[in-house]
Design a protein around this motif. Structure first.
Motif, PDB file in Angstrom:
ATOM      1  N   LEU A 184       0.834  -1.212   0.000  1.00  0.00           N
ATOM      2  CA  LEU A 184       0.000   0.000   0.000  1.00  0.00           C
ATOM      3  C   LEU A 184       0.863   1.255   0.000  1.00  0.00           C
ATOM      4  O   LEU A 184       0.589   2.228  -0.725  1.00  0.00           O
ATOM      5  CB  LEU A 184      -0.911   0.008   1.225  1.00  0.00           C
ATOM      6  N   LEU A 185       1.903   1.251   0.837  1.00  0.00           N
ATOM      7  CA  LEU A 185       2.783   2.416   0.951  1.00  0.00           C
ATOM      8  C   LEU A 185       3.497   2.683  -0.374  1.00  0.00           C
ATOM      9  O   LEU A 185       3.568   3.825  -0.842  1.00  0.00           O
ATOM     10  CB  LEU A 185       3.805   2.162   2.069  1.00  0.00           C
ATOM     11  N   ARG A 218       1.099   4.074  -3.021  1.00  0.00           N
ATOM     12  CA  ARG A 218       0.817   5.497  -2.821  1.00  0.00           C
ATOM     13  C   ARG A 218       1.989   6.374  -3.241  1.00  0.00           C
ATOM     14  O   ARG A 218       1.814   7.517  -3.626  1.00  0.00           O
ATOM     15  CB  ARG A 218       0.466   5.769  -1.349  1.00  0.00           C
ATOM     16  N   GLU A 219       3.191   5.809  -3.134  1.00  0.00           N
ATOM     17  CA  GLU A 219       4.382   6.561  -3.520  1.00  0.00           C
ATOM     18  C   GLU A 219       4.706   6.396  -5.005  1.00  0.00           C
ATOM     19  O   GLU A 219       5.727   6.885  -5.481  1.00  0.00           O
ATOM     20  CB  GLU A 219       5.576   6.096  -2.681  1.00  0.00           C
ATOM     21  N   GLU A 239       4.113   1.092  -8.120  1.00  0.00           N
ATOM     22  CA  GLU A 239       3.123   0.021  -8.217  1.00  0.00           C
ATOM     23  C   GLU A 239       3.730  -1.336  -8.576  1.00  0.00           C
ATOM     24  O   GLU A 239       3.294  -2.357  -8.030  1.00  0.00           O
ATOM     25  CB  GLU A 239       2.055   0.397  -9.237  1.00  0.00           C
ATOM     26  N   ARG A 273      -6.437  -6.917  -4.074  1.00  0.00           N
ATOM     27  CA  ARG A 273      -5.638  -5.871  -4.725  1.00  0.00           C
ATOM     28  C   ARG A 273      -5.010  -6.399  -6.014  1.00  0.00           C
ATOM     29  O   ARG A 273      -4.973  -5.715  -7.040  1.00  0.00           O
ATOM     30  CB  ARG A 273      -4.542  -5.389  -3.773  1.00  0.00           C
TER      31      ARG A 273
END
Length: 624
Positions: A549-550, A553-554, A557, A578
């Motif tokens: 997830l982190l 978001r950064e 992917e 996901r």
């Protein structure tokens, strides 16, 4: 939760067994001789060389001290012999004593007999000593009795020792008391030793009398009495007195006392003094002190000296030292030396060595040998081996034997054994016993049981003990318990974070995830990534999912997908969902369908519901 029993070598085992020094000794020596009168050189105006001018010799012609002493002794002997041959009883006594000291018993005897016929008390004592040396014990006792009745304290002492050797303790008591009350230090010590043997409290008084007169063994024995009573200051005083007179066991005890007090430099001095005087236990203790100071080479030197003198503990230390260096054969040789010296730790350490090298059958053989000799950790090791083979019935008596002998690990293992049978009450008792002795994992098990019962206060106490003892799980649970507390919220939250961090640094994966979540909440992306990555690399599904997830978001992917796939394969439903969404977005509908099936299997229900809807949509696309 695993069985406890894989210890390291007993390098830190220290022993300080007490050995009594022989109390009396059977052989009387020349130390018991009474002094004889000694005539001096005539001086003054009437001397033979009076008035003759002195002619100083050249320095190179001056005789050395040994030559002067020999000349003086020869002159004294000549004067005594001349007087003795002329019938002087005092000269006979003096000459007989001189010859006895020299070891010339045949020449000494007639002179001493001649002197005693004229009532020389010193000669009677020394004649008795001569006869005792020749094996004529009863005749010697007769002359000692004559001298003792005449008031000779040394003769009373000698007679008392003789009677004790013959088993006549009342007679020995009488004559030794005569000597002691006359101020004879050896008599006072011998009387104290006799009384001590009889468990008479009056022994201490006479040990003190002898010690105050400088008797070193009396000082040592008095120190031991004071130490048993907890009078450490007085014990130290007497140890010092005896050690100063080269009493090696006193020096060892003094070194031990100082080491326990943290005065290592002086402790080293006394250990070294005793070791140089041939005390192997002091050499062993000195080795440990040097090892702890970082001087392993010197430590090994003293351990080797002690081991060669029969000190099994030192041999064990050498074995452990070589085992740490990977020198298995040398380690095994020293462990065998320890075992041959009567130290059962040698057999146990041989078992550890064999187990570490994969020689399970030999390890069990050595463990059993040590266990049969009463080694509690060896008994625990035998039980562990049996349990690992599925023989729980055979393991239980060994665990019980070890636990009853004081093995904390065995008590904990009994808890595990009973818990595996569903015997929770019995398991709890053993866990509590081990926890009371400081076993961290046992304290954790007690805490978990208390938490189930709702006793959070008692649970916290045990969690603190377990966490303080190094249990990462206990540190994590303690942090969670404090975090949930309403009272004193801010302080508890701060302490909870400290415990979670301690657990995380010990490799606790859930604590690492928790710290990562806390960092992410504060906006600390670097800190969050650090803790998530540690947890994920250690196999944490939640760590891998959160790291994904982190990273997503950064903007990373592709790397996020790697961690989500790892989490999904480990059974994380949200990670599987996901991956399904990611695959669908990329147009890889078969992969999306496969990940949806994985998400439905793993759950939880809300994830399974979303995955089912996505599956329907993907199926529609595939059939459209």
């Amino acid at each position: 939760m695993g069985l406890m029993g894989d210890g390291a070598g007993l390098l830190n085992t220290r022993q300080n067994r007490e050995e009594r020094e022989p109390t009396g000794g059977k052989a009387m020596t020349v130390a018991g001789l009474l002094p004889a009168p000694r005539s001096g050189e005539p001086v003054g105006p009437g001397a033979p060389d009076a008035g003759r001018p002195a002619v100083p010799p050249l320095l190179t012609e001056l005789p050395d001290e040994d030559t002067l002493a020999m000349r003086e002794e020869a002159e004294i002997e000549a004067r005594h012999r001349a007087a003795a041959d002329a019938g002087d009883p005092r000269a006979m006594s003096a000459l007989g004593t001189l010859l006895l000291r020299r070891g010339d018993l045949d020449a000494a005897e007639p002179y001493l007999r001649g002197a005693v016929q004229d009532g020389e008390r010193a000669a009677a004592n020394n004649l008795a000593l001569l006869l005792h040396q020749r094996g004529h014990a009863e005749e010697a006792a007769g002359w000692w009795r004559i001298a003792a009745v005449a008031g000779s304290a040394p003769a009373a002492h000698a007679l008392g020792r003789h009677l004790r050797e013959r088993g006549d303790e009342p007679g020995a008591d009488y004559w030794l008391r005569q000597a002691a009350e006359a101020g004879h230090a050896l008599g006072a010590y011998a009387l104290a030793d006799l009384l001590d043997h009889q468990r008479d409290v009056a022994a201490e008084r006479w040990f003190r009398v002898a010690a105050e007169q400088g008797h070193r063994e009396a000082a040592y024995r008095l120190a031991r009495i004071c130490a048993v009573r907890g009078q450490e200051r007085e014990a130290e005083q007497w140890y010092r007195q005896a050690a100063a007179k080269r009493h090696r066991r006193a020096a060892l005890r003094l070194g031990t006392l100082l080491e326990e007090r943290g005065e290592l430099k002086e402790a080293e001095h006394w250990y070294l003094t005793a070791a140089r005087d041939g005390e192997p236990r002091a050499a062993c203790a000195l080795g440990f002190l040097l090892r702890d100071a970082g001087d392993v080479d010197q430590a090994a030197t003293w351990w080797r000296r002690a081991a060669q003198a029969g000190e099994g503990n030192a041999a064990n230390a050498l074995g452990a030292l070589h085992a740490q260096e990977g020198e298995t054969q040398t380690a095994e040789r020293w462990y065998r030396t320890a075992m041959e010296a009567g130290d059962v730790n040698g057999a146990y350490n041989l078992g550890l060595l064999c187990a570490g090298n994969g020689r399970a059958a030999q390890a069990e053989q050595w463990y059993r040998k040590a266990a049969y000799a009463g080694h509690r950790e060896a008994a625990n090791a035998v039980a562990v081996l049996l349990l690992q083979r599925g023989d729980a019935a055979g393991a239980e008596p060994w665990f019980s034997k070890a636990a009853e002998a004081g093995s904390i690990d065995a008590a904990f293992n009994l808890g595990i054994l009973h818990a595996s049978r569903g015997e929770d009450a019995t398991a709890r008792r053993w866990y509590e016993r081990a926890a009371a002795a400081g076993h961290a994992e046992a304290a954790l098990q007690v805490a978990i049981a208390l938490q189930r019962e709702g006793d959070q206060h008692a649970a916290e106490r045990h969690l603190r003990c377990a966490a303080g003892g190094g249990s990462a799980e206990a540190a994590f649970r303690l942090g969670a318990l404090l975090d949930a507390r309403e009272e004193g919220r801010a302080e508890c939250a701060e302490e909870a974070a400290e415990w979670h961090e301690r657990a995380a640094r010990q490799g606790h994966r859930r604590a690492q995830v928790r710290l990562g979540m806390g960092a992410a909440k504060r906006g600390d992306v670097v800190g969050a990534a650090h803790w998530y990555r540690l947890a994920a690399e250690a196999g944490s599904r939640n760590g891998a999912f959160n790291l994904g997830l982190l990273l997503a978001r950064e903007g990373s992917e592709p790397e996020a997908a790697l961690w989500w796939s790892r989490a999904a394969e480990a059974g994380h439903g949200r990670a599987a969902l996901r991956m399904a969404l990611l695959s669908a977005r990329r147009g890889d509908l078969p992969a999306a369908q496969s990940w949806c099936a994985r998400a439905i299997d793993c759950g939880p229900p809300e994830v399974a519901e979303r995955a089912a809807r996505l599956t329907a949509a993907v199926s529609h696309e595939l059939t459209a």
